[in-house]
Scaffold this active site. Structure first.
Site, mmCIF file in Angstrom:
data_model
loop_
_atom_site.group_PDB
_atom_site.id
_atom_site.type_symbol
_atom_site.label_atom_id
_atom_site.label_comp_id
_atom_site.label_asym_id
_atom_site.label_seq_id
_atom_site.Cartn_x
_atom_site.Cartn_y
_atom_site.Cartn_z
ATOM 1 N N CYS A 82 15.610 -64.737 46.333
ATOM 2 C CA CYS A 82 15.323 -63.310 46.493
ATOM 3 C C CYS A 82 13.805 -63.037 46.511
ATOM 4 C CB CYS A 82 16.058 -62.542 45.408
ATOM 5 S SG CYS A 82 16.428 -60.863 45.893
ATOM 6 N N HIS A 172 21.477 -64.394 44.719
ATOM 7 C CA HIS A 172 21.193 -64.951 43.385
ATOM 8 C C HIS A 172 22.274 -65.937 42.950
ATOM 9 C CE1 HIS A 172 17.910 -62.196 42.104
ATOM 10 N NE2 HIS A 172 18.447 -61.437 43.020
ATOM 11 N N GLU A 174 22.188 -67.988 40.695
ATOM 12 C CA GLU A 174 22.141 -68.172 39.230
ATOM 13 C C GLU A 174 22.989 -67.141 38.493
ATOM 14 O OE1 GLU A 174 19.940 -66.711 41.032
ATOM 15 O OE2 GLU A 174 18.915 -65.125 39.937
HETATM 16 N N1 GLN Z 1 13.445 -56.174 46.223
HETATM 17 C C1 GLN Z 1 12.708 -57.230 45.605
HETATM 18 C C2 GLN Z 1 11.406 -57.528 46.342
HETATM 19 O O1 GLN Z 1 11.197 -57.023 47.389
HETATM 20 C C3 GLN Z 1 13.544 -58.488 45.518
HETATM 21 C C4 GLN Z 1 14.787 -58.233 44.703
HETATM 22 C C5 GLN Z 1 15.250 -59.413 43.893
HETATM 23 O O2 GLN Z 1 14.539 -60.411 43.705
HETATM 24 N N2 GLN Z 1 16.435 -59.292 43.357
HETATM 25 O O3 GLN Z 1 10.599 -58.249 45.849
#
Ligand code: GLN
Length: 197
Positions: A82, A172, A174
């Protein structure tokens, strides 16, 4: 024994630690430059989810940016989830910001919008099979260069990919209790250790 560093500045890092412990791997939290220098023998690094702008700034403030970037470019296996994926992308769509810029992908942040940004789905992950995927305001990969292997798509959008020793997921793994994506990363780590990658 395999030893994996987990960037622990912000975000969902303890969950990664728990998964890796279950898989029998030694983990170390990287919170500052001292931690980084105390563990020069890391076999891999995880960049967790969180907020990429905040993590990017902290990397600079804590003097971790250059040493981490150098080591990734020198071949350290790294897994970004992410926000971690955003940190690793060479291009962030509609944004001049560049973070570690180690992987040849174009990434769109908050690609699912703010309202519908979080959801769970099952989809196929190349080499693993169907796995649960948890999205929390995640990015999508809009474009990849030929050297990047696409590993998963959800509704036509790329959500997992790999370039040499760099693995990224928009979701994610995890948070699902399914350890197979981490096991996949550890397999990459082993290959690098054995000089096969
Ligand atoms: N929206 C976050 C970003 O742009 C990422 C979201 C996340 O890591 N769950 O950094």
């Amino acid at each position: 024994m395999t030893k994996i560093g987990i960037l622990a500045l912000q975000g969902a890092f303890t969950e990664h630690e728990q998964v890796l412990k279950k898989l029998g791997v030694e983990t170390v939290q990287i919170r500052n430059r001292q931690d980084w220098e105390a563990h020069t023998d890391l076999d891999g690094l995880i960049l967790p989810g969180g907020e990429s702008t905040v993590m990017g700034k902290l990397l600079h403030d804590l003097d971790l940016f250059e040493p981490i970037k150098t080591k990734i470019n020198a071949g350290l296996p790294v897994f970004g989830t992410c926000a971690g994926l955003i940190l690793l992308a060479k291009t962030i769509v509609g944004d001049q910001t560049k973070h570690l810029a180690s992987m040849d992908i174009n990434v769109a942040r908050n690609a699912y919008g703010r309202q519908l940004g979080s959801f769970v789905t099952d989809a196929d992950f190349k080499g693993i099979g169907e796995i649960p995927m948890v999205f929390i305001r995640g990015p999508i990969i809009e474009a990849v260069r030929p050297e990047v292997e696409i590993l998963a798509k959800v509704n036509g959008a790329i959500v997992a990919a790999r370039e040499k020793q760099i693995l990224v997921t928009s979701f994610h793994p995890e948070l699902t209790g399914d350890e197979r994506v981490h096991a996949y990363f550890l397999e990459m780590v082993t290959q690098v250790k054995q000089d096969k990658l």
